[in-house]
Design a protein around this motif. Structure first.
Motif, PDB file in Angstrom:
ATOM      1  N   PRO A   1     -86.652  90.661   5.904  1.00 22.43           N
ATOM      2  CA  PRO A   1     -85.446  91.094   6.624  1.00 22.43           C
ATOM      3  C   PRO A   1     -84.263  91.418   5.731  1.00 22.43           C
ATOM      4  O   PRO A   1     -83.535  92.382   5.981  1.00 22.43           O
ATOM      5  N   ALA A   2     -84.055  90.636   4.662  1.00 22.95           N
ATOM      6  CA  ALA A   2     -82.911  90.890   3.786  1.00 22.95           C
ATOM      7  C   ALA A   2     -83.009  92.258   3.122  1.00 22.95           C
ATOM      8  O   ALA A   2     -82.000  92.950   2.943  1.00 22.95           O
TER       9      ALA A   2
ATOM     10  N   LEU B   1     -84.803  94.825   4.366  1.00 21.31           N
ATOM     11  CA  LEU B   1     -84.760  95.834   5.425  1.00 21.31           C
ATOM     12  C   LEU B   1     -83.332  96.312   5.667  1.00 21.31           C
ATOM     13  O   LEU B   1     -83.092  97.498   5.895  1.00 21.31           O
ATOM     14  N   ARG B   2     -82.385  95.397   5.609  1.00 16.61           N
ATOM     15  CA  ARG B   2     -80.978  95.766   5.818  1.00 16.61           C
ATOM     16  C   ARG B   2     -80.549  96.880   4.861  1.00 16.61           C
ATOM     17  O   ARG B   2     -79.804  97.783   5.232  1.00 16.61           O
TER      18      ARG B   2
ATOM     19  N   VAL C   1     -91.924  93.615   9.205  1.00 18.16           N
ATOM     20  CA  VAL C   1     -91.204  92.543   8.522  1.00 18.16           C
ATOM     21  C   VAL C   1     -92.039  91.273   8.524  1.00 18.16           C
ATOM     22  O   VAL C   1     -92.763  90.974   9.470  1.00 18.16           O
TER      23      VAL C   1
ATOM     24  N   LEU D   1     -87.278  87.239  11.425  1.00 20.31           N
ATOM     25  CA  LEU D   1     -86.361  88.347  11.668  1.00 20.31           C
ATOM     26  C   LEU D   1     -85.060  87.813  12.254  1.00 20.31           C
ATOM     27  O   LEU D   1     -85.059  87.081  13.240  1.00 20.31           O
TER      28      LEU D   1
ATOM     29  N   ALA E   1     -80.573  91.881  10.835  1.00 19.11           N
ATOM     30  CA  ALA E   1     -81.567  92.877  10.430  1.00 19.11           C
ATOM     31  C   ALA E   1     -82.034  93.686  11.634  1.00 19.11           C
ATOM     32  O   ALA E   1     -82.252  94.898  11.540  1.00 19.11           O
ATOM     33  N   ARG E   2     -82.169  93.022  12.767  1.00 17.30           N
ATOM     34  CA  ARG E   2     -82.592  93.737  13.975  1.00 17.30           C
ATOM     35  C   ARG E   2     -81.551  94.772  14.385  1.00 17.30           C
ATOM     36  O   ARG E   2     -81.890  95.891  14.781  1.00 17.30           O
TER      37      ARG E   2
END
Length: 373
Positions: free
Chosen positions: A167-168, A170-171, A185, A190, A194-195
């Protein structure tokens, strides 16, 4: 199930580190690797190779029926023996201690590929972005699965239609990947931040462990569900799993060490590491729950929560916080006080310039705990 490349001819297979291969070129490169390294090699070692060469090496091992080592070259585990049935020789991430050697058969991964395909929808038209080193097995799994599907493995966000990321990471990736349709992910749960960043993108979250590979998966916002063939049991609040995808040598029922709950129809709720359960005066505080809340606060880039001994309460909560430069620790403490319960509110706050992480991007909780000791 055996491993075969899913593409052929001029279909793009690799676009990584300024090197490109079609599937025809990749197929020839795999055969060359086998010829150059000989059929009698007890194990190939892809650990120090550039990603394109490492994937050629892994595919050659799968084709040849040879074991292949994919480890962090700076943190290799002690490995005294290679099991006869081993294909993949990897290690735990070391987020809570020294990496441990693991060995798995080819079937323990490849047999899970159809189920993974069904939930992710990856096909031969996709460019699959890998965002971490291959010794972090979530990235190796994602890359090998992509080649099995005939997709193209890439490190170019601008071309990516699918991404594998914690998640980190993905941001950071979403804004650089205009063609992204699916984010996969894993590694850590999650979080809402990030969502929100990935709004409009299909998110697939899966839960697993290095020893077990895939355990459960979901398309957000659906709940996690156990994969077909995977069984789970809760014992004293902790998750035990029986799986056909496990590594060699684990017990039939493997204790993951996570606090979890089982619902109907294979629904699985994972609350966090059992070792991260902090007993504050008889109230159980789950470190990951507190971390998720802290990381939603303005000014917090990352947080790690551990328990600290207390003469009266047994333990209290300590928060190690990486700030993003927009707020002081006192402001963060005030915001947390309005959000967290009395038991979950950290009594000790420790600002840190950069949160220690494993190669896969997870917070290295063991290193945080050692640093505080």
């Amino acid at each position: 199930m055996s491993f075969e490349l899913g593409g052929s001819g001029d279909q793009p297979a690799l676009d990584f580190e300024d090197r490109t291969y079609t599937y025809a070129e990749l197929d020839r490169a795999i055969d060359r690797w086998i010829l150059e390294h000989g059929p009698g090699t007890p194990a190939y070692d892809a650990s120090t190779l550039p990603v394109p060469d490492a994937l050629i090496c892994v595919c050659a091992a799968a084709r040849q029926g040879t074991a292949v080592i994919v480890e962090d070259p700076e943190a290799r585990p002690d490995r005294s023996v290679i099991p006869l049935s081993a294909f993949l020789l990897v290690a735990t991430s070391g987020s809570t201690g020294r990496p441990r050697p693991l060995a798995r058969t080819a079937a323990s991964w490849f047999d899970s590929f159809p189920a993974f395909t069904a939930i992710t929808g990856i096909d031969a038209t996709d460019y699959v972005l890998i965002t971490g080193p291959l010794h972090a097995t979530m990235h190796l799994f994602g890359a090998v699965h992509a080649l099995w599907r005939g997709a193209c493995v890439t490190d170019d966000p601008s071309r990516a239609t699918v991404v594998h990321a914690v998640p980190a990471v993905l941001r950071d990736v979403v804004g650089k990947a205009p063609k992204l349709r699916t984010a996969i992910v894993a590694g850590t749960a999650l979080d809402d931040g990030a969502r929100a960043v990935a709004d409009g993108i299909d998110i697939v979250e899966y839960y697993g462990a290095a020893e077990l590979s895939l355990v459960a998966a979901r398309r957000v916002p659906e709940p996690l569900r156990l994969l077909d063939g995977v069984d789970a049991d809760i014992r004293d609040g902790l998750l035990y799993v029986r799986s056909p995808y496990c590594v060699i040598g684990v017990p039939e029922w493997f204790g993951v060490g996570d606090l979890a709950e089982l619902g109907d129809n294979g629904e699985l709720t994972v609350r966090g590491r059992g070792e991260s359960a902090i007993n504050v005066g008889g109230t159980t505080v789950v470190a990951e729950d507190v971390e998720r809340i802290l990381e939603t606060l303005d000014g917090v880039a990352a947080a790690a929560v551990v328990g600290s001994p207390h003469s009266v309460l047994g333990e209290t909560v300590t928060a190690v916080v990486e700030l993003d430069g927009t707020a002081e620790i006192g402001e963060i403490r005030s915001r947390a006080r309005r959000t967290l319960t009395k038991e979950a509110l950290p009594r000790r706050w420790v600002p840190i310039e950069s949160m220690p992480r494993t190669a896969s991007g997870k917070v290295a909780r063991g290193r945080v705990r050692d640093w505080l000791a």
